[in-house]
Motif scaffolding. Structure first.
Motif, PDB file in Angstrom:
ATOM      1  N   ALA A  15      83.047  18.378 -16.260  1.00  0.00           N
ATOM      2  CA  ALA A  15      83.466  17.832 -14.960  1.00  0.00           C
ATOM      3  C   ALA A  15      82.481  16.775 -14.476  1.00  0.00           C
ATOM      4  CB  ALA A  15      83.595  18.950 -13.931  1.00  0.00           C
ATOM      5  N   ALA A  16      81.182  17.025 -14.640  1.00  0.00           N
ATOM      6  CA  ALA A  16      80.163  16.052 -14.215  1.00  0.00           C
ATOM      7  C   ALA A  16      80.289  14.758 -15.013  1.00  0.00           C
ATOM      8  CB  ALA A  16      78.768  16.654 -14.384  1.00  0.00           C
ATOM      9  N   LEU A  17      80.527  14.866 -16.324  1.00  0.00           N
ATOM     10  CA  LEU A  17      80.683  13.672 -17.156  1.00  0.00           C
ATOM     11  C   LEU A  17      81.962  12.924 -16.816  1.00  0.00           C
ATOM     12  CD1 LEU A  17      79.473  15.005 -20.627  1.00  0.00           C
ATOM     13  CD2 LEU A  17      78.255  13.503 -19.036  1.00  0.00           C
ATOM     14  N   HIS A  18      83.004  13.650 -16.454  1.00  0.00           N
ATOM     15  CA  HIS A  18      84.257  13.002 -16.043  1.00  0.00           C
ATOM     16  C   HIS A  18      84.040  12.178 -14.768  1.00  0.00           C
ATOM     17  CE1 HIS A  18      88.577  12.424 -15.747  1.00  0.00           C
ATOM     18  NE2 HIS A  18      88.516  12.815 -14.482  1.00  0.00           N
ATOM     19  N   ARG A  19      83.331  12.758 -13.798  1.00  0.00           N
ATOM     20  CA  ARG A  19      83.027  12.027 -12.552  1.00  0.00           C
ATOM     21  C   ARG A  19      82.154  10.803 -12.836  1.00  0.00           C
ATOM     22  NH1 ARG A  19      82.522  17.427 -10.700  1.00  0.00           N
ATOM     23  NH2 ARG A  19      80.245  17.340 -10.931  1.00  0.00           N
ATOM     24  N   THR A 133      75.990   9.523 -10.456  1.00  0.00           N
ATOM     25  CA  THR A 133      77.382   9.246 -10.083  1.00  0.00           C
ATOM     26  C   THR A 133      77.480   8.830  -8.626  1.00  0.00           C
ATOM     27  OG1 THR A 133      78.195  10.814 -11.728  1.00  0.00           O
ATOM     28  CG2 THR A 133      79.699  10.250  -9.938  1.00  0.00           C
ATOM     29  N   ASN A 134      76.783   9.550  -7.752  1.00  0.00           N
ATOM     30  CA  ASN A 134      76.808   9.211  -6.323  1.00  0.00           C
ATOM     31  C   ASN A 134      76.226   7.825  -6.075  1.00  0.00           C
ATOM     32  OD1 ASN A 134      77.966  11.676  -5.726  1.00  0.00           O
ATOM     33  ND2 ASN A 134      76.015  12.664  -5.240  1.00  0.00           N
ATOM     34  N   GLN A 135      75.182   7.462  -6.816  1.00  0.00           N
ATOM     35  CA  GLN A 135      74.586   6.138  -6.656  1.00  0.00           C
ATOM     36  C   GLN A 135      75.569   5.051  -7.086  1.00  0.00           C
ATOM     37  OE1 GLN A 135      71.235   4.990  -5.471  1.00  0.00           O
ATOM     38  NE2 GLN A 135      72.797   3.434  -5.301  1.00  0.00           N
ATOM     39  N   ILE A 136      76.252   5.246  -8.204  1.00  0.00           N
ATOM     40  CA  ILE A 136      77.222   4.255  -8.677  1.00  0.00           C
ATOM     41  C   ILE A 136      78.389   4.134  -7.710  1.00  0.00           C
ATOM     42  CG2 ILE A 136      78.840   3.685 -10.545  1.00  0.00           C
ATOM     43  CD1 ILE A 136      76.833   5.060 -12.476  1.00  0.00           C
ATOM     44  N   ASN A 137      78.872   5.271  -7.193  1.00  0.00           N
ATOM     45  CA  ASN A 137      79.942   5.226  -6.191  1.00  0.00           C
ATOM     46  C   ASN A 137      79.492   4.493  -4.934  1.00  0.00           C
ATOM     47  OD1 ASN A 137      81.964   6.544  -7.668  1.00  0.00           O
ATOM     48  ND2 ASN A 137      81.217   8.566  -7.079  1.00  0.00           N
TER      49      ASN A 137
END
Length: 199
Positions: A15-19, A133-137
């Protein structure tokens, strides 16, 4: 004396890799867009990736969301700063990307992000993956806001709460500019001096 090692619990790695993959795709991949034509038909068009749009925004443009005439710098300082932030962060994540000499390579940051998407991770890395992921978002949101700012309108009247009619603010080029104190945006009318808001 040994320092205590931080122990991370196993997380849901798929799930983490999918996000993470979705966030990277949102930043560096072109996206389809449905366009309504004048004759009523629709057509699928591809919009440049957010990263490419940010690069294209570096040469300064005229106009702004406040519709207040002001000078524009020869480059978009906010776009340059955000590109620099992205470059510094992805360089730390993937310091030595695999680059094919002589090939028509995409920008180095795109190469690093693609390698990041293919990197091997452990279940204990899920917290770190989520942080990345949060940084990229966050970059995606900043680019969208920079390229499509929410339009604001102003009122020449003084603020009913504090009586201020004009405020002075720094723009993206660090110049001090005059602005009417009352600005109308999606949340209503707000005074830029006392921050009183009316819906």
């Amino acid at each position: 004396m040994n320092a205590a090692r931080e122990i991370h619990e196993d997380g849901n790695l798929p799930a983490a890799l999918h996000r993470l993959g979705n966030a990277i795709s949102a930043l560096i991949d072109p996206k389809p867009h449905t366009r309504q034509l004048d004759d009523g038909d629709t057509r699928i068009e591809w919009i440049d990736a957010l990263y490419d749009q940010l690069c294209d925004a570096v040469p300064g443009g005229q106009g702004n969301a406040t519709r207040i005439p002001q000078s524009s710098p020869p480059m978009c300082i906010d776009a340059v700063d955000l590109l620099h932030e992205i470059h510094q962060a992805v360089t730390k994540l993937i310091p030595r990307p695999d680059i094919t000499p002589g090939a028509d390579n995409p920008p180095i940051d795109v190469i690093r992000l693609r390698e990041l998407d293919l990197q091997s991770w452990r279940p204990q890395d899920c917290d770190r993956i989520d942080t990345i992921t949060n940084q990229i978002n966050s970059w995606c949101e900043q680019i969208t806001t920079l390229l499509n700012p929410t339009p604001k309108w102003t009122l020449p009247n003084p603020c009913p709460a504090c009586g201020t009619a004009i405020v002075y603010r720094k723009n993206s080029a660090s110049e001090t500019v005059r602005q009417p104190a009352l600005q109308i945006g999606p949340m209503g009318c707000a005074c830029q001096h006392c921050h009183h808001t009316w819906e």
